[in-house]
Scaffold this motif. Structure first.
Motif, mmCIF file in Angstrom:
data_model
loop_
_atom_site.group_PDB
_atom_site.id
_atom_site.type_symbol
_atom_site.label_atom_id
_atom_site.label_comp_id
_atom_site.label_asym_id
_atom_site.label_seq_id
_atom_site.Cartn_x
_atom_site.Cartn_y
_atom_site.Cartn_z
ATOM 1 N N PRO A 129 0.829 -1.212 0.000
ATOM 2 C CA PRO A 129 0.000 0.000 0.000
ATOM 3 C C PRO A 129 0.863 1.262 0.000
ATOM 4 O O PRO A 129 1.928 1.315 0.608
ATOM 5 C CB PRO A 129 -0.801 -0.119 1.308
ATOM 6 N N GLY A 130 0.369 2.267 -0.725
ATOM 7 C CA GLY A 130 1.036 3.551 -0.721
ATOM 8 C C GLY A 130 2.192 3.689 -1.672
ATOM 9 O O GLY A 130 2.872 4.724 -1.670
ATOM 10 N N THR A 131 2.436 2.693 -2.515
ATOM 11 C CA THR A 131 3.609 2.753 -3.397
ATOM 12 C C THR A 131 3.318 3.442 -4.735
ATOM 13 O O THR A 131 4.187 3.486 -5.602
ATOM 14 C CB THR A 131 4.136 1.331 -3.663
ATOM 15 N N GLY A 132 2.106 3.954 -4.937
ATOM 16 C CA GLY A 132 1.829 4.760 -6.122
ATOM 17 C C GLY A 132 0.992 4.091 -7.186
ATOM 18 O O GLY A 132 0.940 4.585 -8.319
ATOM 19 N N LYS A 133 0.303 3.012 -6.853
ATOM 20 C CA LYS A 133 -0.481 2.302 -7.870
ATOM 21 C C LYS A 133 -1.658 3.163 -8.356
ATOM 22 O O LYS A 133 -1.893 3.297 -9.554
ATOM 23 C CB LYS A 133 -0.966 0.966 -7.298
ATOM 24 N N THR B 222 -3.132 -4.585 -6.801
ATOM 25 C CA THR B 222 -3.217 -5.568 -5.727
ATOM 26 C C THR B 222 -2.028 -5.433 -4.798
ATOM 27 O O THR B 222 -0.927 -5.061 -5.221
ATOM 28 C CB THR B 222 -3.289 -7.003 -6.282
ATOM 29 N N ASN B 223 -2.281 -5.723 -3.530
ATOM 30 C CA ASN B 223 -1.207 -5.773 -2.536
ATOM 31 C C ASN B 223 -0.664 -7.187 -2.388
ATOM 32 O O ASN B 223 0.358 -7.386 -1.711
ATOM 33 C CB ASN B 223 -1.725 -5.294 -1.171
ATOM 34 N N ARG B 224 -1.370 -8.138 -3.022
ATOM 35 C CA ARG B 224 -0.994 -9.553 -2.838
ATOM 36 C C ARG B 224 -0.977 -10.242 -4.196
ATOM 37 O O ARG B 224 -1.915 -10.943 -4.568
ATOM 38 C CB ARG B 224 -1.981 -10.228 -1.891
ATOM 39 N N LYS B 225 0.066 -10.040 -4.907
ATOM 40 C CA LYS B 225 0.173 -10.619 -6.240
ATOM 41 C C LYS B 225 0.120 -12.136 -6.200
ATOM 42 O O LYS B 225 -0.414 -12.780 -7.124
ATOM 43 C CB LYS B 225 1.485 -10.156 -6.879
ATOM 44 N N LYS B 226 0.620 -12.735 -5.149
ATOM 45 C CA LYS B 226 0.649 -14.195 -5.067
ATOM 46 C C LYS B 226 -0.751 -14.796 -4.978
ATOM 47 O O LYS B 226 -0.932 -15.989 -5.234
ATOM 48 C CB LYS B 226 1.473 -14.639 -3.854
ATOM 49 N N ASP B 227 -1.737 -13.980 -4.626
ATOM 50 C CA ASP B 227 -3.099 -14.486 -4.530
ATOM 51 C C ASP B 227 -3.868 -14.382 -5.844
ATOM 52 O O ASP B 227 -5.015 -14.820 -5.931
ATOM 53 C CB ASP B 227 -3.875 -13.723 -3.447
ATOM 54 N N VAL B 228 -3.267 -13.771 -6.866
ATOM 55 C CA VAL B 228 -3.952 -13.617 -8.149
ATOM 56 C C VAL B 228 -3.823 -14.912 -8.945
ATOM 57 O O VAL B 228 -2.761 -15.543 -8.972
ATOM 58 C CB VAL B 228 -3.367 -12.429 -8.941
ATOM 59 N N ASP B 229 -4.905 -15.319 -9.596
ATOM 60 C CA ASP B 229 -4.930 -16.564 -10.360
ATOM 61 C C ASP B 229 -3.849 -16.552 -11.442
ATOM 62 O O ASP B 229 -3.702 -15.585 -12.189
ATOM 63 C CB ASP B 229 -6.313 -16.741 -11.004
#
Length: 754
Positions: A536-540, A634-641
């Motif tokens: 979070p907060g990194t500029g997405k 997303t903050n959790r890339k590992k959770d993306v299909d």
């Protein structure tokens, strides 16, 4: 009980008239009635009997005039009898009246049999009643011939093989629609002043063979099945009989101009590539007179196309092949009046086009359509909609036959380009962009062109794009976002900065690559998809806004609370509505916390898992077909299909910024009018590994705490380091006083010890 003797009634006999041209009729009148009740009418013998009570009214067709005349004469004769009967019942107790006074309805029903012999004797002996009986039986009922105009009373009688008693019932219901005076006479016969509509019971009393009326009570009787009689509620003897106004108009005045409730449709300008085979099948549903044999039911043809597609015009093109005209209900027609509009169309020999919204069930949760009224009507009905699933249940529970759907393709790029060329010839080099970005149908493109042509000066590029976007509405599923940042304000590492530039370059070149370099067919005119992954907060979000500003495209943030639904299948429907709306124009969809939608598929343990996996699969497929730019954060890339990750055009990692970048962020987020010279920027950047969003929040908090009344617009290290500490506490992240170095004392007493 002794029946009271009939009261003496004087009759004036018709005067001799060798030519038979004149006659005088004196109404039967009880002695208690006033003198005004005696009506002497000169009457000229005509070829046909008067069909109504009101002078000057008539039906165009002899067949209809005969049966309306039969009803009128029998009602007159019934009134004569009621005068006599009610005089016998209570002559001394009832006030004098020009019409038979009402009596107890139960008594009247009991007296039907009691006075039956006297009634027949009265009809045979009373001068007026005998004269009316003679006129009733003067001529045999005419038989409808093959020359009757379609939709007329005679045509209906022949087409539906109506018996005389059925023609009489239809005429009983039809008379009050034509003649406003008939209602009061009917109310008198029904023994209730407020009931001006006839009933089956009244028709039974008027007809010579009362038992024959029973056949008309069949709920599936052809008069009801074809909408000639309006059926509201159970069919019984006391149910009011009426003919819908649109139907009455056709029965009485067949061949009249199209009523305002129905609008003609012309084939007009059709897409270049409609399904010719499907159109031929649809054309085969109608015959040269617009309807099949009367024993068959309704035939429904679903027509599916994008919003704005010429669905009605395609329906008209199908029926024109069979020589049949197509009509559609007027927008002013209330939905509850749809049945009579369908009957009127059948009587005229037309096919009907209905938009699916007319059949929408306001109380339905799943968007199902209400059944079409009159499913037994032999009529070809085209139902136009935008989703195949919504039209799937048409005619499932009735006699209507549903044909295979006719799909109207959306305009292709070349067709859109030609339409934009006609609508905005002055657009010049912008035309290819308009044709790719705004995937409208011809009607919408023409409307945009007309709006711009009405301007006082030639429109510029910005005005053309704004006018084209004016109709864009994604509803409650997405909120428009006004970009706050430009590309130059993004503070990213060189690798991420280049990737953002590549997204902007690719989107700007999409029209050229698809339609000049020839990739449109292979990639289904698809747009671009990018994933922004990072803490979070990194500029997405900031990067999404900067891209929208650079491309001058509308940015919409998807509200996951509106899209994701706890009910099985509803999330997929919400996504379909969202993508269908967004596909019509070039927009950027920004899915924040995308892992909530694009999560990994799981092992199926129950129905919820199975449907959740189906939703993910649908989303993956629909995202590939999206024509605009989709940005997912997303903050959790590992959770993306993983299957979704393979379909992405860009994946941009947003790591925590390094110290030099953080220093640049610290300097850039201090408001221009605030003095930050007292801040040790290098110290803050090195000691606190925070994302840009957190740094921005810290500076804002420090400004809030420093802006006391009359205070100078200046930030101090004391205010900033205290705001840093509060940000760590808010994030629930551990830190130590050593990080604050020489400023530790400023926050030592302010820390919250956990």
């Amino acid at each position: 009980m002794t029946l009271p003797p009939p009261a003496a009634v004087r009759h004036s006999a018709p005067p001799a008239d060798p030519a038979g041209a004149q006659e005088v009729i004196t109404a039967a009148k009880p002695p208690s009635a006033p003198a005004s009740a005696v009506v002497v009418e000169p009457a000229v013998e005509r070829a046909s009997e008067p069909a109504t009570f009101t002078p000057g009214l008539s039906a165009q067709e002899p067949f209809a005039a005969y049966w309306l005349g039969q009803v009128t004469l029998r009602l007159r004769r019934e009134i004569c009898w009621l005068w006599r009967e009610r005089d016998w019942q209570a002559a001394a107790d009832l006030p004098a009246s020009a019409l038979p006074p009402p009596v107890d309805r139960a008594l009247a029903a009991l007296d039907l049999l009691r006075y039956e012999h006297d009634k027949q004797a009265f009809f045979a002996g009373d001068v007026t009643a005998q004269h009316l009986s003679d006129r009733i039986g003067t001529a045999a009922p005419p038989r409808p011939d093959g020359h009757a105009r379609r939709g007329s009373f005679g045509w209906v009688a022949r087409e539906l093989a109506l018996e005389p008693v059925e023609c009489f019932v239809l005429a009983v219901a039809l008379l009050p629609v034509l003649d406003s005076a008939a209602g009061h006479v009917i109310a008198c016969c029904l023994n209730e002043p407020s009931r001006t509509a006839p009933t089956f019971a009244l028709a039974q009393r008027l007809w010579d063979d009362p038992g024959a009326l029973v056949r008309c009570l069949d709920p599936a009787h052809s008069l009801l099945r074809h909408g000639l009689l309006a059926g509201a509620g159970p069919i019984d003897w006391q149910a009011p009989l009426s003919v819908p106004p649109l139907v009455a108009r056709e029965l009485l005045f067949a061949g009249a101009p199209l009523p305002a409730a129905l609008e003609a449709i012309s084939a007009g300008d059709l897409p270049e590539s409609p399904d010719a085979a499907a159109m031929a099948r649809a054309a085969a549903l109608v015959t040269s007179n617009g309807a099949p044999a009367p024993r068959r039911g309704m035939r429904i043809v679903p027509i599916i196309g994008v919003r704005g597609a010429p669905l009605a015009e395609v329906a008209a093109a199908c029926t024109e092949r069979a020589g049949v005209r197509s009509v559609q209900p007027s927008p002013a027609l209330p939905p509850e009046q749809l049945a009579q509009a369908l009957s009127a169309a059948w009587l005229r020999g037309h096919a009907v086009y209905l938009p699916a919204r007319l059949l929408a069930d306001p109380g339905g949760h799943d968007g199902a359509l209400r059944p079409l009224p009159l499913p037994g009507l032999p009529l070809a009905v085209f139902v136009g909609g935008h989703e195949r699933a919504a039209l799937r249940g048409l005619g499932a529970d009735g006699p209507a036959e549903v044909m295979p759907a006719l799909v109207v393709p959306a305009l292709g790029y070349r067709e859109r380009l030609a339409a934009w060329q006609r609508a905005l010839p002055q657009a010049g080099p912008l035309l290819p962009e308009l044709a790719r970005r705004f995937r409208y149908e011809r009607s919408a493109i023409a409307r945009v062109g007309a709006e711009l042509a009405a301007l006082e000066k030639p429109p510029g590029e910005a005005e053309m794009l704004a006018a084209a976007r004016a109709d864009l509405d994604l509803g409650t599923l997405a909120q428009p976002v006004t970009p706050r940042f430009s590309r130059d304000e993004l503070m990213l590492a060189p690798l991420q900065a280049r990737q953002i530039d590549e997204i902007v370059t690719a989107m700007a070149a999409l029209t050229r690559v698809h339609y000049e370099w020839g990739t449109a067919r292979a990639w289904n005119e698809g747009g671009l998809t990018a994933l922004f992954a990072g803490p979070p907060g990194t500029g997405k979000t900031m990067a999404a806004e900067a891209i929208a500003a650079a491309l001058d495209l509308p940015l919409y943030r998807i509200d996951l609370s509106q899209v994701v639904d706890k009910y099985i299948g509803e999330t997929e429907k919400n996504l379909r509505r969202l993508f269908d709306a967004a596909d019509s124009a070039d927009v950027i969809l920004f899915f924040d916390e995308a892992d909530a939608l694009f999560g990994k598929r799981t092992e199926v343990k129950d129905a919820h898992d199975r449907y959740a996996n189906l939703e993910i699969s649908y989303l993956l497929e629909r995202m590939e077909r999206f024509k605009g730019l989709a940005l997912l954060a997303t903050n959790r890339k590992k959770d993306v299909d993983e299957a979704f990750l393979r379909r992405l055009r860009f994946v941009v990692e947003f790591p925590l910024p390094e110290a030099p970048v953080r220093a640049h962020i610290w300097r850039s987020v201090i408001p221009p009018g605030v003095d930050g010279s007292a801040l040790d920027i290098e110290f803050l950047a090195k000691r606190f590994a925070l994302a840009g969003g957190h740094i921005r929040a810290i500076v804002f908090q420090a400004c809030l705490q420093s802006a006391a009344e009359g205070a100078p617009r200046r930030l101090t290290m004391e205010a900033v380091v205290l705001a840093v500490q509060r940000e760590y506490e808010k994030l629930d992240r551990a830190n130590s006083l050593d990080q604050f170095g020489p400023y530790a004392a400023l926050v030592a007493e302010q820390r919250i010890v956990r």
